[in-house]
Design a protein around this motif. Structure first.
Motif, PDB file in Angstrom:
ATOM      1  N   THR A  24       0.836  -1.202   0.000  1.00 19.64           N
ATOM      2  CA  THR A  24       0.000   0.000   0.000  1.00 19.64           C
ATOM      3  C   THR A  24       0.867   1.246   0.000  1.00 19.64           C
ATOM      4  OG1 THR A  24      -1.728  -1.194   1.185  1.00 19.64           O
ATOM      5  CG2 THR A  24      -1.834   1.216   1.231  1.00 19.64           C
ATOM      6  N   ASP A  25       1.880   1.267   0.856  1.00 21.86           N
ATOM      7  CA  ASP A  25       2.785   2.417   0.921  1.00 21.86           C
ATOM      8  C   ASP A  25       3.649   2.515  -0.334  1.00 21.86           C
ATOM      9  OD1 ASP A  25       1.777   2.936   3.441  1.00 21.86           O
ATOM     10  OD2 ASP A  25       3.475   2.023   4.489  1.00 21.86           O
ATOM     11  N   ILE A  26       4.148   1.400  -0.797  1.00 20.19           N
ATOM     12  CA  ILE A  26       5.008   1.380  -1.985  1.00 20.19           C
ATOM     13  C   ILE A  26       4.241   1.903  -3.190  1.00 20.19           C
ATOM     14  CG2 ILE A  26       6.166  -0.177  -3.614  1.00 20.19           C
ATOM     15  CD1 ILE A  26       7.032  -1.811  -1.077  1.00 20.19           C
ATOM     16  N   ARG A  27       2.997   1.482  -3.333  1.00 23.49           N
ATOM     17  CA  ARG A  27       2.164   1.966  -4.439  1.00 23.49           C
ATOM     18  C   ARG A  27       1.861   3.452  -4.282  1.00 23.49           C
ATOM     19  NH1 ARG A  27      -0.722  -3.335  -3.618  1.00 23.49           N
ATOM     20  NH2 ARG A  27      -0.469  -4.438  -5.592  1.00 23.49           N
ATOM     21  N   ARG A  28       1.472   3.836  -3.096  1.00 18.72           N
ATOM     22  CA  ARG A  28       1.103   5.236  -2.850  1.00 18.72           C
ATOM     23  C   ARG A  28       2.271   6.174  -3.127  1.00 18.72           C
ATOM     24  NH1 ARG A  28       0.875   5.720   2.814  1.00 18.72           N
ATOM     25  NH2 ARG A  28       3.056   6.237   2.527  1.00 18.72           N
ATOM     26  N   ASP A  29       3.464   5.772  -2.728  1.00 19.37           N
ATOM     27  CA  ASP A  29       4.636   6.635  -2.846  1.00 19.37           C
ATOM     28  C   ASP A  29       5.353   6.500  -4.188  1.00 19.37           C
ATOM     29  OD1 ASP A  29       4.133   7.613  -0.325  1.00 19.37           O
ATOM     30  OD2 ASP A  29       5.483   6.204   0.662  1.00 19.37           O
ATOM     31  N   PHE A  30       4.842   5.665  -5.064  1.00 19.24           N
ATOM     32  CA  PHE A  30       5.443   5.480  -6.389  1.00 19.24           C
ATOM     33  C   PHE A  30       5.598   6.820  -7.117  1.00 19.24           C
ATOM     34  CE2 PHE A  30       4.419   4.758 -10.971  1.00 19.24           C
ATOM     35  CZ  PHE A  30       5.583   4.106 -11.337  1.00 19.24           C
ATOM     36  N   LEU A 133      -8.296  -1.513 -17.010  1.00 16.85           N
ATOM     37  CA  LEU A 133      -8.245  -1.021 -15.625  1.00 16.85           C
ATOM     38  C   LEU A 133      -9.504  -1.391 -14.851  1.00 16.85           C
ATOM     39  CD1 LEU A 133      -6.771   0.511 -13.396  1.00 16.85           C
ATOM     40  CD2 LEU A 133      -7.812   2.610 -14.265  1.00 16.85           C
ATOM     41  N   TYR A 134     -10.647  -1.273 -15.486  1.00 21.03           N
ATOM     42  CA  TYR A 134     -11.906  -1.549 -14.790  1.00 21.03           C
ATOM     43  C   TYR A 134     -12.011  -3.003 -14.332  1.00 21.03           C
ATOM     44  CZ  TYR A 134     -13.974  -3.924 -18.846  1.00 21.03           C
ATOM     45  OH  TYR A 134     -14.244  -4.809 -19.854  1.00 21.03           O
ATOM     46  N   LYS A 135     -11.181  -3.888 -14.876  1.00 22.50           N
ATOM     47  CA  LYS A 135     -11.228  -5.302 -14.513  1.00 22.50           C
ATOM     48  C   LYS A 135     -10.472  -5.621 -13.227  1.00 22.50           C
ATOM     49  CE  LYS A 135     -11.456  -6.708 -19.367  1.00 22.50           C
ATOM     50  NZ  LYS A 135     -10.711  -7.371 -20.451  1.00 22.50           N
ATOM     51  N   ASP A 138      -9.052  -5.264  -7.078  1.00 24.54           N
ATOM     52  CA  ASP A 138      -8.719  -4.475  -5.891  1.00 24.54           C
ATOM     53  C   ASP A 138      -9.086  -3.018  -6.154  1.00 24.54           C
ATOM     54  OD1 ASP A 138      -7.450  -2.949  -3.892  1.00 24.54           O
ATOM     55  OD2 ASP A 138      -5.875  -4.446  -3.644  1.00 24.54           O
ATOM     56  N   ASP A 139     -10.203  -2.592  -5.558  1.00 21.43           N
ATOM     57  CA  ASP A 139     -10.704  -1.235  -5.809  1.00 21.43           C
ATOM     58  C   ASP A 139      -9.743  -0.149  -5.356  1.00 21.43           C
ATOM     59  OD1 ASP A 139     -13.024  -2.059  -7.070  1.00 21.43           O
ATOM     60  OD2 ASP A 139     -14.201  -2.070  -5.218  1.00 21.43           O
ATOM     61  N   SER A 140      -9.009  -0.401  -4.278  1.00 23.37           N
ATOM     62  CA  SER A 140      -8.086   0.634  -3.799  1.00 23.37           C
ATOM     63  C   SER A 140      -6.941   0.834  -4.794  1.00 23.37           C
ATOM     64  CB  SER A 140      -7.552   0.303  -2.400  1.00 23.37           C
ATOM     65  OG  SER A 140      -6.774  -0.868  -2.423  1.00 23.37           O
ATOM     66  N   VAL A 141      -6.437  -0.244  -5.383  1.00 24.30           N
ATOM     67  CA  VAL A 141      -5.379  -0.140  -6.398  1.00 24.30           C
ATOM     68  C   VAL A 141      -5.947   0.504  -7.659  1.00 24.30           C
ATOM     69  CG1 VAL A 141      -3.768  -1.432  -7.874  1.00 24.30           C
ATOM     70  CG2 VAL A 141      -4.064  -2.085  -5.476  1.00 24.30           C
ATOM     71  N   LYS A 142      -7.143   0.089  -8.040  1.00 25.57           N
ATOM     72  CA  LYS A 142      -7.793   0.663  -9.215  1.00 25.57           C
ATOM     73  C   LYS A 142      -7.963   2.176  -9.050  1.00 25.57           C
ATOM     74  CE  LYS A 142     -11.520  -1.444 -10.294  1.00 25.57           C
ATOM     75  NZ  LYS A 142     -12.901  -1.926 -10.436  1.00 25.57           N
ATOM     76  N   ASP A 143      -8.446   2.608  -7.887  1.00 24.40           N
ATOM     77  CA  ASP A 143      -8.639   4.036  -7.624  1.00 24.40           C
ATOM     78  C   ASP A 143      -7.312   4.790  -7.612  1.00 24.40           C
ATOM     79  OD1 ASP A 143     -11.355   3.610  -7.435  1.00 24.40           O
ATOM     80  OD2 ASP A 143     -11.391   3.628  -5.235  1.00 24.40           O
ATOM     81  N   LEU A 144      -6.298   4.201  -7.018  1.00 18.63           N
ATOM     82  CA  LEU A 144      -4.984   4.835  -6.963  1.00 18.63           C
ATOM     83  C   LEU A 144      -4.441   5.065  -8.378  1.00 18.63           C
ATOM     84  CD1 LEU A 144      -2.606   5.470  -4.789  1.00 18.63           C
ATOM     85  CD2 LEU A 144      -1.619   3.419  -5.784  1.00 18.63           C
ATOM     86  N   ILE A 145      -4.519   4.045  -9.210  1.00 20.31           N
ATOM     87  CA  ILE A 145      -4.032   4.156 -10.585  1.00 20.31           C
ATOM     88  C   ILE A 145      -4.858   5.179 -11.361  1.00 20.31           C
ATOM     89  CG2 ILE A 145      -3.819   2.925 -12.795  1.00 20.31           C
ATOM     90  CD1 ILE A 145      -3.050   0.413 -11.155  1.00 20.31           C
ATOM     91  N   TYR A 146      -6.164   5.083 -11.264  1.00 17.97           N
ATOM     92  CA  TYR A 146      -7.031   6.010 -11.999  1.00 17.97           C
ATOM     93  C   TYR A 146      -6.761   7.463 -11.587  1.00 17.97           C
ATOM     94  CZ  TYR A 146     -11.009   8.612 -13.659  1.00 17.97           C
ATOM     95  OH  TYR A 146     -11.795   9.567 -14.261  1.00 17.97           O
TER      96      TYR A 146
END
Length: 165
Positions: A24-30, A133-135, A138-146
């Motif tokens: 979660t942190d690694i993705r957020r801080d990317f 992306l819509y597939k 994990d909604d949190s990852v999907k939202d982060l990317i979007y």
């Protein structure tokens, strides 16, 4: 004896838990890894030690490339970049249908200087993300990317509508 077994189980569980990556942190801080040397070094070290999945290896590759921004030595810069690029392409090769790996590559290719010669998949990855992306489950990852892609201005308004479905 029972206390000893309980302590042994607790100790092994603690060791196993200590080896989990906090994705979660690694993705957020990317999005800031290329700016923050300490954060980049910390995540790179964690990922080098514990990355198991293709996505984890993809983030390891990205943070490896980010290290090029945090060194003044031009040979080290190129070495970080080339090895990270190779690692990312290998991760994508092993998991070609990973939305998250395509997102990592798109972000890197979109922003790096063209003289590095690593821009060949921008349109392909944009299209892939629009179609897939819509597939993501994990909604949190999907939202982060979007939200990142929306803020990055990589997509037109029409493309964003498709991306955000």
């Amino acid at each position: 004896m029972r206390t000893l077994i309980t302590l042994a189980l607790f100790f092994s569980f603690s060791l196993a838990n200590g080896q989990n990556l906090e994705m979660t942190d690694i993705r957020r801080d990317f999005k800031i890894g290329h700016k923050d040397k300490d954060l980049c070094q910390r995540y790179l070290k964690e990922l080098e030690e514990h990355a198991n999945s293709s996505v984890e290896r993809g983030y390891e590759a990205a943070y490896h490339m980010f290290m090029a921004n945090h060194t003044g030595n031009p040979f080290k810069k190129m070495s970080y970049f080339k090895s990270g690029r190779k690692m990312l392409e290998e991760a994508i090769q092993s998991d070609q249908n990973s939305v998250e790996l395509r997102y990592i590559r798109l972000c890197i290719q979109y922003y790096i200087p063209s003289y590095l010669g690593y821009k060949g998949n921008v349109e392909e990855d944009k299209r892939y993300l629009t179609e897939n992306l819509y597939k993501l489950r994990d909604d949190s990852v999907k939202d982060l990317i979007y939200n990142y892609l929306k803020g990055a201005k990589m997509y037109s308004d029409e493309e964003l509508k498709l991306l955000g479905r």
